[in-house]
Design an enzyme around this catalytic site. Structure first.
Site, PDB file in Angstrom:
ATOM      1  N   CYS B 129       0.726  -1.331   0.075  1.00 45.67           N
ATOM      2  CA  CYS B 129       0.191  -0.035   0.039  1.00 45.67           C
ATOM      3  C   CYS B 129       0.894   1.273  -0.061  1.00 45.67           C
ATOM      4  O   CYS B 129       0.297   2.439   0.087  1.00 45.67           O
ATOM      5  CB  CYS B 129      -0.980   0.025   1.173  1.00 45.67           C
ATOM      6  N   HIS B 269      -2.318   8.436   5.800  1.00 41.57           N
ATOM      7  CA  HIS B 269      -2.597   7.170   5.304  1.00 41.57           C
ATOM      8  C   HIS B 269      -4.082   6.800   6.010  1.00 41.57           C
ATOM      9  O   HIS B 269      -4.705   6.299   4.900  1.00 41.57           O
ATOM     10  CB  HIS B 269      -1.632   6.329   5.900  1.00 41.57           C
ATOM     11  N   HIS B 304      -9.675   2.733   0.225  1.00 38.23           N
ATOM     12  CA  HIS B 304      -8.455   2.621  -0.039  1.00 38.23           C
ATOM     13  C   HIS B 304      -8.038   2.046  -1.266  1.00 38.23           C
ATOM     14  O   HIS B 304      -8.550   0.748  -1.680  1.00 38.23           O
ATOM     15  CB  HIS B 304      -8.210   1.576   1.199  1.00 38.23           C
TER      16      HIS B 304
END
Lengths: 229, 376
Positions: B129, B269, B304
């Site tokens: 990620c 994040h 996400h």
């Protein structure tokens, strides 16, 4: 842009090898989830690290290359699902006993575990995948970052593993080089050029290992000039 | 910027009886009908690339033949391939040789089609990620070292599949607020309960100052700094106390020669998981102390995007500077009292001057990255 090969390592690719999972994977809970691909990366990386004291106080960059063998897992998943109507339950069952990340390529980050275990300062890291030039990408990044001083030592390591299907033993292995900044007098120059992973790393490691102790092998990364320069 | 959530009920794939049925999905367009998620991935890439190049005033054909141009794209690597393989063989036993044949096809397909024109000037990056952020870091180093004048950099991901949902559910990482898809991603909220998977692509054109000046291009922001740091204590959890995330942020500021006072906003994040939002907040606190700037997570709006998230959020960070607008965290009603930063932006966007932004992206397996952009 030029740098020097400080060390090289090659495991497999036709030569018999044994990988010590217990020694290579620091965390017990992850041991069973680390595939042969990652073990090859780790084994090569460990060999390149040399004695831990060699890395003390040096900023390191890790550049990994290759396609991970998720293949064993893929075959297992597919066969697990084949006879099942209750797909969701079957998937949940499958993942019950293993780390769910096993099926993805993320565990390539496993290479970073070893750095943590050895207390090596990993200032930069990247991994290059799914492309025939992935080892070229890794070596070029290592040369770039030692040349600009972002890191003191660059590790470019690649691997190939069969996983769910049989690769010829000559094609299975791990290979890498440890790169530092440097120019001046050298005994040989290896120019980076495109070829299919992992041939570039294999050729580079062979060139380095064939040299006499104390000889200097430079890697040259061609830099094309700007139109305006 | 309005904090209006784009997550919705998952419609493009069937995830069976999985409790989570929410996603950030790209609306269908005329001509859709992808044979595989690899082709979907390629289509997203091409769409984003065309938009980025048009915005930058660049022609693709001229870039392909220019040795001073490179491409760095983060993906989840094989994540998009696995569901295709499983779907293609459902109901039939397979052996390794079937997989071997399949294995070659999408590998040569997606990445070759994305970057094949550029040969070894193309890099396919996979650091989970953090990938989008790491791709921008690579681009920055290519330009800074003199290897390239222009780099097309970012990420693309298509993770919406039965298999990926099953894996993340097993991890306990997916939202359990599936009954309310629009509010399922709620970073920093006391009721947050996992992330919402999303798909898409984000690409940025990173260019040297000299090259931009020579062609009269006006930069949106300066890619001033970037840092990576490794936390390898656990395969999925962040570092204890946010220590390593803090190191990535500090390194990004150091490269830029910036101090914490130069940061007016942090695009976190902020995945909406218990662990990330907690350890990331602690990491920010380590770097900034009581003077931490306002923070938000745009994942409340987008979900996400995994490997594409870092690039998308760096684009949001650039626009925060460019438009003097700090985006809010959608669905943030009550900040978890255990999170200790002073200013989690919620509700409406905040219209204030903004000189510099940190954008964080952290990947499973220990890859942490942070990018610092500032006003040119």
């Amino acid at each position: 842009m030029r740098a020097l090969v400080e060390a090289s390592a090659k495991i497999g690719f036709g030569a018999p090898y044994e990988l010590n999972r217990r020694e290579l994977v620091p965390f017990r809970h992850d041991r069973r989830n680390v595939s042969e691909f990652e073990l090859l990366i780790l084994a090569c990386f460990k060999e390149l690290l040399g004695a831990k004291s060699e890395m003390d106080g040096r900023r390191c960059g890790f550049y990994f290359a290759g396609a991970k063998d998720t293949l064993t897992c893929l075959v297992e998943i597919d066969n697990h699902l084949a006879d099942r109507q209750d797909k969701t339950a079957a998937l949940a069952e499958f993942f019950e006993d293993i780390n769910p990340l096993t099926a993805l390529d993320w565990l390539l980050n496993t290479g970073l575990y070893l750095a943590a275990k050895e207390n090596v300062d990993c200032t930069r890291h990247c991994q290059y995948i799914s492309h025939p030039n992935s080892d070229h990408n890794a070596v070029a990044a290592a040369v770039r970052d030692v040349s600009t001083g972002v890191v003191d030592v660059g590790f470019a390591v690649g691997a190939c593993a069969g996983g769910g299907f049989e690769l010829p033993i000559e094609q299975v292995g791990g290979v890498g080089v440890r790169i530092v900044a440097g120019g001046g007098e050298v005994d040989d120059v290896f120019e980076l050029s495109s070829r299919s992973h992992p041939e570039l790393l294999l050729d580079m490691a062979s060139a380095h290992s064939a040299m006499a102790p104390g000889s200097a092998l430079a890697i040259e990364l061609p830099v094309h000039k700007s139109a305006g320069s | 910027m309005q904090g209006r959530s784009g997550t919705a009920k998952l419609e493009i794939v069937d995830v069976g009886e999985n409790d989570c049925k929410v996603a950030g999905q790209v609306p269908a367009r005329d001509g859709d009908g992808y044979e595989s998620s690899a082709l979907r991935l390629l289509d997203f890439y091409r769409f984003a690339e065309a938009e980025a190049l048009e915005h930058a005033g660049l022609e693709r054909e001229a870039l392909v033949s220019n040795q001073r141009v490179r491409v760095v794209v983060a993906t989840h690597g094989f994540a998009w391939k696995i569901p295709d393989f499983v779907a293609a063989n459902r109901g039939e036993k397979v052996d390794g040789y079937d997989l071997s044949a399949y294995y070659r096809r999408p590998t040569e397909g997606a990445h070759e089609l994305i970057g094949g024109d550029f040969g070894d000037r193309y890099s396919g990056v996979a650091t989970a990620c953090s990938g989008g952020c790491v791709a921008l870091l690579e681009a920055g180093e290519m330009v800074r070292s003199g290897l390239a004048d222009i780099v097309i950099a970012g990420g693309v991901d298509t993770p919406l599949s039965e298999l990926i949902y099953a894996m993340y559910t097993r991890m306990g990482a997916l939202t359990t607020h599936s009954a309310t898809p629009e509010t399922a991603s709620r970073p920093f909220d006391v009721s947050r309960a996992g992330f919402v998977p999303a798909e898409g692509a984000a690409l940025l054109v990173v260019e040297s100052e000299e090259s931009a000046e020579a062609r009269g291009a006006v930069p949106i922001v300066e890619l001033a700094g970037y840092g990576t740091a490794v936390s390898s204590g656990h395969i999925t959890a962040g570092s204890v106390g946010g220590e390593i995330q803090a190191l990535a942020m500090q390194r990004a500021l150091d490269i830029a020669g910036a101090s914490t006072a130069d940061v007016d906003y942090i695009n976190m994040h902020g995945t909406s998981t218990q662990d990330n939002d907690s350890s990331e907040s602690e990491g920010v606190l380590r770097v900034f102390g009581d003077t931490a700037p306002p923070v938000s997570s745009t994942k409340g709006v987008t979900g996400h995007l995994l490997a594409a998230a870092g690039a998308l959020e760096t684009a949001f960070s650039a626009m925060a500077i460019h438009t003097s607008t700090l985006p809010p965290t959608a669905n943030l009603k009550e900040v978890d009292h255990r999170l200790k930063l002073n200013d989690y932006i919620s509700g409406n966007a905040r219209h204030v001057p903004c000189r510099g932004v940190l954008s964080n992206s952290f990947g499973l397996g220990g890859s942490n990255a942070s990018v610092f952009v500032r006003k040119p």
